[in-house]
Enzyme design. Structure first.
Site, short mmCIF file in Angstrom:
data_model
loop_
_atom_site.label_atom_id
_atom_site.label_comp_id
_atom_site.label_asym_id
_atom_site.label_seq_id
_atom_site.Cartn_x
_atom_site.Cartn_y
_atom_site.Cartn_z
CE LYS A 1 -7.48 2.39 -0.54
NZ LYS A 1 -6.83 2.19 -0.19
CG ASP B 1 -1.40 4.99 4.07
OD1 ASP B 1 -1.69 5.43 2.79
OD2 ASP B 1 -2.37 4.85 4.63
CG HIS C 1 -2.31 0.77 1.76
ND1 HIS C 1 -3.35 0.85 1.08
CD2 HIS C 1 -1.61 1.91 1.24
CE1 HIS C 1 -3.50 2.45 2.04
NE2 HIS C 1 -2.62 2.56 1.55
CG HIS D 1 -0.59 7.69 -0.72
ND1 HIS D 1 -1.85 7.04 -1.71
CD2 HIS D 1 -0.77 6.16 0.07
CE1 HIS D 1 -2.23 6.80 -1.08
NE2 HIS D 1 -2.19 5.90 -0.01
CG HIS E 1 -5.49 2.10 5.83
ND1 HIS E 1 -6.36 2.21 6.04
CD2 HIS E 1 -4.97 2.98 4.56
CE1 HIS E 1 -7.73 2.61 5.31
NE2 HIS E 1 -6.05 2.59 4.47
CG HIS F 1 -10.07 4.34 3.37
ND1 HIS F 1 -8.67 5.25 3.67
CD2 HIS F 1 -10.78 4.95 4.21
CE1 HIS F 1 -8.90 6.19 4.24
NE2 HIS F 1 -9.92 5.55 4.66
#
Ligand code: OTD
Ligand code: ZN
Ligand code: ZN
Length: 346
Positions: free
Chosen positions: A100, A248, A14, A16, A175, A137
């Protein structure tokens, strides 16, 4: 006696990476230690179609410095307009490894996410058929639900009904931040996995709020009470196949974090492996770090483990930079609040 620990090269399930100048600045921080990453699609505009994912993949590869290797695993951002056939094509081509689900408004750049979960049922059906995982999420966004309760309520109201309606759908609870998340993930059998971040293994909500507000510890889902952090450490260090690393790592420039309305996200790419070694050693579970960071993720995604290895060595505390520079501005590196004795040496 020097203590070393050699693992299969870890992956980040995960991550970004952003785009443009920020991508250039943060990609080497991850590629230095990690073989692959599940690349979050919450760009502006989001990565919605297989074409978007192909173009983003090319931009990531173009930003990778000479001599570094990294395999970005692409993810499609689910909207109420997502075409199941486009998803199936993207999966068949090998480009896309997950879809996602962002409940609209739950986190950074999630406004194009899903409001009516029934509208995306045909996509879930297709994904269950072809074995493509759904990354979730897991927070409700209802104004009347307290922010510290949003994960637990999501499990009951949204996640469990989706999994009952689509029992063959492979789901990753992204997460997780609560004991409720740990317990639910554990009860889910082999169609359910859960990622745990570096920072949620280290901070609880006091770290954000006691002694002055600490914007660099603010992320979503927000860190919870200590008992939840303890449950996350117990899960991550258990070696159980359900739990694997998804950092994350979410870079924002310092002005955007240190603001009257600061952005959510902790940037942990740079020092994650040192932080994890410290956490696992404290839990007397260094022997479980490889399962968490390098083995359980590929097993869930049906991918081989990496061929290469990473070696950590214990010694005097390592000094990581307090921030990395990007052409958009500085990005503060996560401060675990304790010395890091393990450094990556090979
Ligand atoms: N949480 N920040 C971001 C995303 C995550 O929910 C997440 O995955 C971000 O900045 O993209 C954050 O705090
Ligand atoms: Zn999220
Ligand atoms: Zn994220």
């Amino acid at each position: 006696m020097t203590q070393t620990l050699t693992l299969r090269r870890p992956d980040d399930w995960h991550l970004h990476l952003r785009d443009g100048e920020m991508l250039k600045a943060v990609l080497p921080e991850t590629a230095r230690h990690f073989g692959r990453g599940i690349i979050m699609p919450n760009l502006i505009p989001p990565v919605v179609t297989s074409e978007d994912a192909r173009a983003y993949h090319s931009r990531i590869m173009a930003a990778l410095p000479e001599g570094m290797t990294f395999d970005p695993l692409m993810v499609l951002y689910l909207t109420e307009g997502t075409d199941p056939e486009d998803v199936a094509r993207a999966h068949a081509s090998g480009l896309v490894k997950a879809v996602k689900l962002y409940p609209a408004g739950a986190t950074t750049n999630s406004n194009s996410g899903v409001r009516d979960f029934d509208k995306v049922a045909p996509v879930f059906e297709k994904m269950a058929d072809i074995g493509l995982p759904l990354c979730v999420h897991g927070e409700v966004t209802d104004a009347d639900i307290d922010i510290f309760d949003r994960e637990a309520v999501f499990i009951d109201r949204v996640l469990d009904p989706i999994r009952r309606a689509h029992p063959n759908l492979r789901v990753v609870m992204e997460h997780i931040t609560t004991k409720n998340g740990v317990d639910y993930a554990r009860s889910g059998g082999d169609t359910l996995g859960a990622t745990i971040t570096t920072h949620h293994l280290i901070i609880n909500r006091n770290h954000i709020l006691v002694g002055g507000i600490k914007p660099h510890y603010y992320c979503l889902p927000v860190a919870k009470r200590e008992e939840h952090r303890v449950a996350l450490v117990e899960a991550a260090t258990s070696g159980e196949a359900t739990f694997f690393l998804g950092t994350d790592s979410a870079p924002h420039t310092d002005p955007n974090k240190e603001s009257a309305c600061g952005c959510a996200g902790c940037f942990t790419a740079t020092n994650t492996m040192s932080c994890l070694a410290e956490v696992f050693e404290t839990a007397r579970a260094l022997d479980k770090l490889e399962a968490f960071a390098s083995l359980n993720g590929p097993a869930f995604y049906g991918l081989p483990v990496n061929d290469s290895t990473l070696t950590l060595t214990k010694g005097d505390p390592v000094a990581y930079p307090t921030h990395i520079d990007s052409a958009e501005g500085p990005v503060t590196v996560f401060d675990p609040g304790f010395p890091l004795h393990w450094s990556v040496t090979a």
